[in-house]
Enzyme design. Structure first.
Site, PDB file in Angstrom:
ATOM      1  N   GLU A  87     -37.376 -17.225 -28.883  1.00  0.00           N
ATOM      2  CA  GLU A  87     -36.394 -16.145 -28.826  1.00  0.00           C
ATOM      3  C   GLU A  87     -35.084 -16.516 -28.133  1.00  0.00           C
ATOM      4  O   GLU A  87     -34.028 -16.011 -28.501  1.00  0.00           O
ATOM      5  CB  GLU A  87     -37.022 -14.936 -28.099  1.00  0.00           C
ATOM      6  CG  GLU A  87     -38.192 -14.303 -28.827  1.00  0.00           C
ATOM      7  CD  GLU A  87     -37.782 -13.611 -30.102  1.00  0.00           C
ATOM      8  OE1 GLU A  87     -36.762 -12.909 -30.122  1.00  0.00           O
ATOM      9  OE2 GLU A  87     -38.477 -13.799 -31.117  1.00  0.00           O
ATOM     10  N   SER A 462     -84.767  35.141 -24.714  1.00  0.00           N
ATOM     11  CA  SER A 462     -85.553  35.286 -23.493  1.00  0.00           C
ATOM     12  C   SER A 462     -85.091  34.393 -22.357  1.00  0.00           C
ATOM     13  O   SER A 462     -85.516  34.578 -21.212  1.00  0.00           O
ATOM     14  CB  SER A 462     -87.035  35.003 -23.791  1.00  0.00           C
ATOM     15  OG  SER A 462     -87.560  35.986 -24.652  1.00  0.00           O
TER      16      SER A 462
END
Length: 810
Positions: A87, A462
């Site tokens: 780069e 229940s």
């Protein structure tokens, strides 16, 4: 000649001055709008939200960008050289702008008429990435140059490189070199080879074009070019250069897979974080530690999946998910990826049917055997109550081309299966402080992300009765109180119709002790209890447990569990029974840390344990009392919050004893196989077996399980809480309690144990046959039989004897 040289000289001076004036003018014009470079020192890069278990196992990651910032000191030198070679090989020498690169870019523009490259240095790219857009214009380029010059004046080269490598996009949602190393190679940038580093270094130029996953050939050319540059620049020697060139292109897609499968937990944590921090939750790098240990969550996952598969296979085989007959192997392999693995069930296509079993083709292209023994359960499904004939051979079940489900066993073999049509939810809490220890919201999150544990409101049946029994015990009833189990008809003003409740067995036992009524789950006794203590008293009492009073039915059906409640609400209420009478609130997030490791939040939930240790109560603020997580933020770690007591500890102790009998001799007897004497619980089954429940606990964990269909329908005439939900509860709790000593709630003061006559429920004199010991609150103990006089209350009843006597049979 001299005149020509003078003209040329003055022309050059004029051009130079013009350029200088132009740049000066541009600087004066643009400088007021330039952002402060100093802000780069405190820049906050986007980092995803990460959710962990209590033992630091990754559960999930949320965020658009995969990024793990890395400090310059941790970047390998080889990577820095590879990046600079690719780069900006003059990075160490320029001051933010490389004139030769700019001139080269300008020359390309003049020759072609198009911008070929920007001539940007790494510093200029930092300026663009952090402050500018990707617009291609001269004004933006000038701004970029000016910013680069400022950056070079204020930051060191190392700081600039660190900013660059952490910001750049490198394909596949990877931002920064550390994330890219994880995505392409599944390891840190520090652990990559020279060739792999060169591959990563080649991506910034064009992440899509040089992506090794998309175009391995072009990415290799780019990698080799970078290695060649490194060799020519003297960054590596010939030996390393040739070795790196010889490295294969071994990049492949690595997703950071969760270490713990807990998607419902992950989604709950995500939602709470968004509630706290908004959209910043996805970008600010928060680290969330939950209250869920990985071993308990894995046990919960397995319990729910195995329990649903077991139920499903009891009701037969519904056939293949689809059929692909007369297709080639390659065509099957193209179709299989369309089907995801659900839970532990993998998709597969039947490729061959034999007498000893079948061969199936899996998504990874392998052909594997499935034994006939694992298919014998597959009788044709007709409905929840009936099945077809038992199959005699594999061809009675499947055909070539059928898409089926298989389950991999511990030994690697495959078992024939199918995706259950029923669903389930499991929630397990620490009853002392409400910490969620495990949660499963359905068979598979991939199948449905609907969290049934926290969102599905169903009738608990229940399993709600203990709340009514607790209210009765606090109203003066005792486990020895006699209530008539007999037919009864009501014309209820709230129901506005005749109601004839019944027991699920359609039998009646006459006068029966409360203890026996609870473990036998007698509906009519629960109704008479509620009728005696009163609806208003019961609603006010039950709302203490965290239930919304407005959402509870204001009629006697409340005793049968007809309220619509979530498993989370049920398990929260049951926690009070397990912790000795204290109210807790469930919470999931134990700790929140910032990207820098700073602890932003630590849970300090109201705790029953703090109360039992005589800690000083701490008054909660209104904000704390309504906190989203159910836990208070720790202001003083040495002063834990104290839970509110809502039930007499003697009541919960006696009720626990009664609920232990549910397991010892009642509807939960299947749990005796666990071999523990410290567990208590209650089954629940609604009308037509549409909902199946089991809630239970010891002093360490309280767990509720629901099972049923999303669109209510019968589970089958022989399916109940004890056959569907209880096995799931047992599987999880057996794993959770494995190796732990028995731990039942401690006996509080004010409890006495007396021998009681089983027929009358009164204190039995010495030598009475069949007498048994019963628990009582000291003030509610029954008088001896010799002291009972006409007109006195029946044993343990809070009402006059004429009101408490068993109601006449109809």
């Amino acid at each position: 000649m001299i005149r020509l040289l003078k003209f040329f000289w003055w022309s050059c001076v004029a051009v130079f001055c013009g350029l200088l004036l132009g740049l000066s003018g541009a600087f004066l014009y643009l400088s007021p709008t330039l952002p402060s470079v100093d802000s780069l020192r405190s820049i906050q890069l986007q980092i995803p939200l990460r959710v962990y278990s209590s033992d630091e196992k990754l559960i999930a990651e949320f965020g658009e960008m995969r990024r793990t910032p890395i400090q310059f000191a941790d970047i390998p030198k080889d990577f820095i050289q590879a990046l600079l070679s690719a780069e900006d090989d003059n990075f160490a020498n320029h001051y933010g702008v490389d004139v030769s690169s700019l001139m080269r870019a300008a020359s390309q523009l003049l020759k072609t008429g198009h911008i070929q490259s920007g001539g940007s240095t790494i510093t200029m790219q930092v300026a663009k990435n952090y402050f500018l857009t990707s617009e291609r214009s001269f004004s933006r380029k000038i701004t970029e140059i000016l910013l680069a010059l400022q950056i070079e004046r204020e930051l060191s080269k190392d700081e600039i490189l660190e900013l660059y490598v952490n910001k750049i996009y490198l394909g596949n949602r990877a931002y920064g070199i550390e994330a890219a190393a994880q995505v392409y190679y599944g390891k840190s940038i520090r652990d990559l080879s020279l060739g792999q580093m060169a591959m990563i270094a080649g991506l910034p130029k064009a992440p899509s074009r040089y992506n090794p996953l998309m175009d391995p050939v072009r990415s290799k050319e780019r990698r080799d070019w970078i290695l060649g540059r490194m060799f020519r620049l003297g960054k590596i020697d010939e030996t390393r250069y040739k070795a790196a060139l010889a490295e294969p292109i071994d990049a492949r897609y690595h997703v950071q897979t969760p270490e713990l499968a807990a998607p419902y937990i992950a989604e709950m944590a995500r939602a709470e974080m968004v509630g706290r921090f908004g959209s910043a939750a996805y970008t600010d790098g928060f680290r969330v530690t939950t209250t869920v240990p990985s071993d308990l969550q894995l046990a919960a996952n397995k319990a729910v999946q195995d329990g649903l598969i077991s139920y499903d296979q009891r009701h037969g085989y519904r056939g293949p998910e689809t059929r692909y007959p007369n297709m080639t192997r390659e065509a099957w392999l193209q179709e299989l990826p369309k089907y995801r693995t659900l839970g532990s069930l993998e998709p597969a296509v039947v490729s061959q049917v034999e007498s000893s079993g079948i061969l199936v083709l899996t998504r990874d292209g392998k052909e594997e055997a499935v034994a006939w023994d694992s298919m014998k359960w597959a009788r044709p499904f007709i409905n929840s109550n009936s099945m077809g004939a038992r199959p005699q051979k594999p061809s009675d079940v499947v055909q070539v081309g059928d898409l089926v489900r298989v389950q991999r066993q511990e030994d690697g073999s495959l078992r024939f299966s199918q995706v259950p049509s029923a669903q389930s939810a499991l929630v397990s809490l620490d009853p002392n402080n409400g910490a969620i220890r495990a949660l499963v919201g359905g068979f598979a999150f991939e199948q449905s992300n609907y969290n049934r544990a926290a969102q599905a409101k169903r009738q608990p049946g229940s399993s709600f009765k203990p709340f009514i029994y607790s209210a009765a015990l606090d109203a003066g009833f005792t486990p020895a109180s006699l209530v008539n189990d007999a037919p009864i008809v009501f014309v209820d003003e709230y129901l506005d119709k005749v109601w004839r409740p019944k027991n699920d067995t359609n039998t009646f036992l006459g006068p029966i002790r409360l203890r026996e009524a609870l473990y036998k789950s007698r509906n009519l006794v629960s109704i008479r209890l509620l009728q005696t203590i009163g609806i208003d008293y019961a609603l006010n009492y039950v709302s203490r447990f965290g239930f919304n009073k407005q959402e509870l039915p204001r009629n006697l059906s409340l005793a049968l569990g007809t309220a619509n409640l979530t498993p989370m609400e049920i398990v929260t209420g049951w926690s009070t029974f397990a912790n000795g009478g204290y109210k807790i609130r469930p919470y999931l997030i134990q700790r929140i840390e910032s990207r820098d490791g700073e602890v932003l939040f630590t849970a300090n939930p109201p705790s029953a344990a703090a109360a039992t240790q005589d800690a000083e109560p701490r008054t909660q603020t209104a904000e704390e009392a309504t906190g989203g997580s159910g836990a208070d933020e720790a202001k003083d770690p040495q002063a834990p919050a104290v839970a509110e007591r809502i039930v007499d500890p003697r009541t919960t102790y006696i009720l626990t004893s009664m609920l232990q009998d549910v397991i010892k001799r009642g509807t939960g007897r299947r749990a005796l196989a666990m071999g523990r004497g410290d567990i208590a619980g209650k089954t629940g089954t609604t009308n037509d077996s549409k909902d199946s429940w089991f809630s239970g606990y010891n002093a360490d964990y309280v767990t509720s399980v629901w099972a049923g269909f999303d669109q209510p329908e019968t589970l089958g005439r022989s399916e109940f809480g004890g056959t569907v939900a209880l096995p799931i509860w047992m599987s999880y709790m057996s794993a959770a309690l494995k190796g732990k000593p028995e731990h039942a709630p401690a006996e509080p003061d004010g409890i006495i144990s007396l021998r009681v006559d089983p027929v009358s429920g009164r204190a039995a004199p010495p030598g009475s046959p069949d007498a048994y010991f019963e628990l009582f609150k000291s003030e509610d103990s029954p008088p001896p039989m010799s002291e009972i006089e006409p007109g006195m209350s029946a044993p343990g009843s809070p009402l006059p004897s004429d009101e408490a006597a068993p109601i006449d049979l109809f």
